[in-house]
Write an enzyme that holds these catalytic residues in place. Structure first.
Site, PDB file in Angstrom:
ATOM      1  N   HIS A  84     -21.355  81.470   2.401  1.00  0.00           N
ATOM      2  CA  HIS A  84     -22.621  81.091   3.604  1.00  0.00           C
ATOM      3  C   HIS A  84     -21.733  80.184   4.778  1.00  0.00           C
ATOM      4  O   HIS A  84     -20.953  79.445   4.536  1.00  0.00           O
ATOM      5  CB  HIS A  84     -23.621  80.061   2.847  1.00  0.00           C
ATOM      6  N   CYS A 133     -22.083  83.688   7.828  1.00  0.00           N
ATOM      7  CA  CYS A 133     -23.085  83.654   9.190  1.00  0.00           C
ATOM      8  C   CYS A 133     -22.574  82.685  10.112  1.00  0.00           C
ATOM      9  O   CYS A 133     -21.936  81.485   9.872  1.00  0.00           O
ATOM     10  CB  CYS A 133     -24.489  83.349   8.660  1.00  0.00           C
TER      11      CYS A 133
END
Length: 304
Positions: A84, A133
């Site tokens: 992430h 991301c």
């Protein structure tokens, strides 16, 4: 020397990913078989239950610092992170900040990566491949070589590696009991000295400047306003879209030394070929390193 990290965040509601361990294992294999890395110098860290070392924020930074401490002129250093990422914006942080999220939810910021890159010896290279991301610009102050793309996005056809910032903040608010919206306050309270340099009142923060010539190279899975996909369908094994695209680029070009620019542009074409219009890999580095061979020794090392 390389550090390869995969965070699937098993058992953490709202965070679980599926392809990051596979990304890390595939990258370790290609580093050894294609690029000639000694297996003893490729550290693999994944958050698989029972792993002897977990990819916490402290452990990741400790391993990166150890690698840089050992580096000498001519060495090739590599960090691959699959997991992430997130973009934090004011007033939640002092400035807009790209971060990666470790297995313990500690965050490593672009300020931390800037400081690491500044410590790389002259004539060595430090390449970061971030499949997370909002990872564009993850090395603070690094020059953008391949940046934003204006292709329309299709947000309904994604399984992004995305953590909403508000849920992230709420989690730490529940831990600290502090109602501040400044995420740094919570990170320092929970992680102490292991929190990002960005959140400490340290003179080093105000003196972070790129060294010239700069040896930091970032290949990011997407630009800072995009999300990297976690592929679970129509693939042999779950994987990150960008990590998988890089693996495909290397397989389609056996024995050929590809530049950092070529790796990113070819990965973009593969994602487009797969009808992935949601993310556009980017490249951040000096002009010289843009055309340097990916994971290659500099042809003209700078003078000390």
């Amino acid at each position: 020397m390389a550090l390869v990290v995969g965070c699937n965040y098993p058992g953490v509601p709202g965070y679980v990913l599926h392809g990051c361990h596979n990304d890390a294992l595939a990258m370790r294999e290609v580093l050894i078989t294609r690029f000639g890395f000694d297996s003893k110098h490729v550290e693999l860290v994944i958050d698989k239950p029972g792993s002897p070392i977990m990819p916490t924020g402290a452990n990741i930074k400790r391993a990166l610092n150890k690698m840089i401490d050992r580096a000498e002129q001519g060495d090739v250093l590599f960090f691959h992170f699959s997991g992430h990422g997130m973009l934090i914006q004011p007033p939640y942080a002092p400035k807009e900040e790209e971060v990666i999220i470790a297995s313990d939810k500690n965050i490593i910021t672009s300020v931390d990566f800037r400081q690491l890159v500044n410590r790389v010896p002259k004539g060595a290279t430090f390449t970061i491949l971030a499949d997370s991301c909002q990872s564009g610009g993850l090395i603070d102050k690094e020059k953008e070589q391949i940046g934003p793309d204006t292709t329309p996005r299709n947000p309904n056809n994604t399984k992004p590696r995305m953590i909403p910032f508000q849920s992230f903040l709420q989690y730490f608010t529940s831990l600290t009991g502090n109602t501040s919206t400044d995420i740094g306050t919570h990170m320092v309270q929970v992680f102490g000295d292991d929190a990002s340099l960005m959140f400490h009142d340290d003179p080093i923060k105000t003196s972070l400047r790129p060294l010239k010539p700069d040896e930091g190279i970032l290949l990011s899975g997407c630009q800072k306003d995009e999300y990297s996909d976690d592929l679970t369908e129509n693939v042999v094994k779950p994987c990150g879209a960008f990590s998988n695209a890089v693996q495909m680029v290397l397989k389609e070009n056996p024995g050929r030394g590809l530049s950092n620019r070529e790796i990113v542009m070819m990965a973009r074409k593969i994602l487009k070929r797969q009808e992935n219009e949601d993310q556009h890999p980017c490249l951040y580095c000096s002009d010289r390193n843009a055309n340097a061979v990916f994971l290659g020794i500099p042809t003209n090392p700078p003078h000390a």
